[in-house]
Design a protein around this motif. Structure first.
Motif, short mmCIF file in Angstrom:
data_model
loop_
_atom_site.label_atom_id
_atom_site.label_comp_id
_atom_site.label_asym_id
_atom_site.label_seq_id
_atom_site.Cartn_x
_atom_site.Cartn_y
_atom_site.Cartn_z
N UNK A 109 0.83 -1.21 0.00
CA UNK A 109 0.00 0.00 0.00
C UNK A 109 0.86 1.26 0.00
N UNK A 110 1.95 1.23 0.75
CA UNK A 110 2.83 2.39 0.83
C UNK A 110 3.64 2.57 -0.46
N UNK A 111 3.99 1.47 -1.11
CA UNK A 111 4.72 1.58 -2.38
C UNK A 111 3.84 2.21 -3.46
N UNK A 112 2.62 1.69 -3.58
CA UNK A 112 1.76 2.14 -4.69
C UNK A 112 1.24 3.55 -4.48
N UNK A 113 1.42 4.10 -3.28
CA UNK A 113 0.99 5.48 -3.04
C UNK A 113 1.91 6.49 -3.71
N UNK A 114 3.08 6.01 -4.17
CA UNK A 114 4.06 6.89 -4.81
C UNK A 114 3.91 6.80 -6.33
N UNK A 115 3.69 7.93 -7.02
CA UNK A 115 3.56 7.91 -8.49
C UNK A 115 4.77 7.30 -9.18
N UNK A 116 5.95 7.37 -8.54
CA UNK A 116 7.16 6.80 -9.14
C UNK A 116 7.03 5.28 -9.32
N UNK A 117 6.26 4.65 -8.43
CA UNK A 117 6.04 3.20 -8.55
C UNK A 117 5.34 2.88 -9.86
#
Length: 329
Positions: A109-117
């Motif tokens: 959840x924390x990874x996908x919150x970043x547009x860079x992901x």
């Protein structure tokens, strides 16, 4: 050389061992992802101990609690709250089983919150093909037909590859059933000019029920309680499950009792096993290595029930301290 020996220990395969020689542990990242999908079973102990070996070498290890992936894969009915609860139980079980300090737990959840992901996932997708993604679907226990009905299933392998890249992983740890994803990551990394992750491919433990109808290997499954030893099991559960476990005389392949001893007990929890054979059949004796046990079992010198009794006591000592903590939370 010592590092490569430790990295290879208890693995099914390392891709590639030669590349391991160039790693500098203090400057290297290792990653493993778990899809929260139920109660943690005994195979988790293989990963806890492998992670601890990497930590001792100096690797920075990240454990991804892949809640989004579990949702895509319809685990626990796709209920994100249940998935998160399962992930938290998994995290606690690893800590209670002796995971060393310094290991970082990360939620997807924390990874996908970043547009860079998502930017990285798009780049990953542009360097693969639908055919290649289809070949990777077995990592999530799905078929092409499943994905054709639910297109989100095609995103799953790309997410797993993106996880490896996003976390800057030098090493990716996973079971043999995850090989397709990590080989895909290596192929895409080469096309993108990124470092190729080294794969530490860990063994699977056979189902306590034995093989499937087509005589295919079946692993322990969280969805089938009697196929697996859970880290929440009571002493009564452990005794019952091992007593009823598939353990044919003289056969080691696909034998879950042998698998547990080979991949969990001898590598990490015991240097010898006491076989309390009845006096009428020669009396008790001690097994000092898995090689010795395998040889004797293949020659039918050890009766399955004697082996089960020996394993049961060891498992009670290993699992119960973890189970007691998990069940008291």
């Amino acid at each position: 050389m010592e590092n490569t020996v430790i990295l290879k220990k208890n693995t099914a395969e390392v891709v590639t061992l030669e590349e391991c020689k160039d790693l500098v542990p203090d400057n290297s990242e290792a990653y493993i992802g778990f899809e929260p999908s139920g109660l943690p079973h005994i195979a988790i102990l293989i990963y806890v101990n492998k992670i601890n070996e990497l930590v001792k070498l100096g690797f920075n290890v990240k454990v991804l609690l892949a809640d989004w992936h579990a949702r895509v894969n319809d685990k626990l009915g796709g209920d994100i709250d249940l998935i998160r609860k399962s992930g938290e139980t998994l995290r606690k079980s690893m800590l209670y089983a002796g995971l060393l300090e310094g290991v970082q737990f990360i939620w997807a959840t924390d990874l996908v919150a970043n547009p860079d992901y998502w930017e990285l996932l798009l780049q990953t997708a542009k360097n693969s093909s639908l055919l290649r993604i289809r070949r990777s679907l077995p990592i999530m226990g799905r078929t092409e037909e499943d994905a054709d009905k639910d297109f989100s299933k095609y995103i799953y392998p790309l997410m797993q590859v993106t996880d490896v890249f996003y976390l800057n992983s030098d090493i990716a740890i996973g079971g043999t059933d995850q090989r397709h994803a990590y080989m895909l990551a290596r192929d895409i990394a080469e096309k993108m000019g990124r470092k190729k992750p080294i794969l530490l491919e860990m063994p699977l433990i056979a189902s306590l029920k034995g093989k499937g109808r087509m005589d295919d290997f079946k692993k322990m499954s969280k969805s089938d309680p009697d196929s697996a030893l859970f880290l929440t099991d009571s002493e009564e559960d452990i005794r019952r499950k091992i007593k009823n476990a598939f353990c044919p005389m003289g056969i080691v392949d696909g034998n879950p009792v042998i698998d547990i001893i080979k991949y969990v007990i001898f590598p990490y929890y015991a240097t010898e096993i006491e076989i309390n054979r009845p006096e009428s059949h020669g009396g008790p004796y001690t097994i000092h290595s898995f090689g010795e046990l395998e040889s004797k079992y293949l020659n039918s010198e050890i009766h399955p029930m004697d082996l089960k009794k020996a394993l049961t006591q060891i498992l009670i000592n290993v699992i119960l301290p973890v189970s007691n903590k998990l069940n008291s939370d």
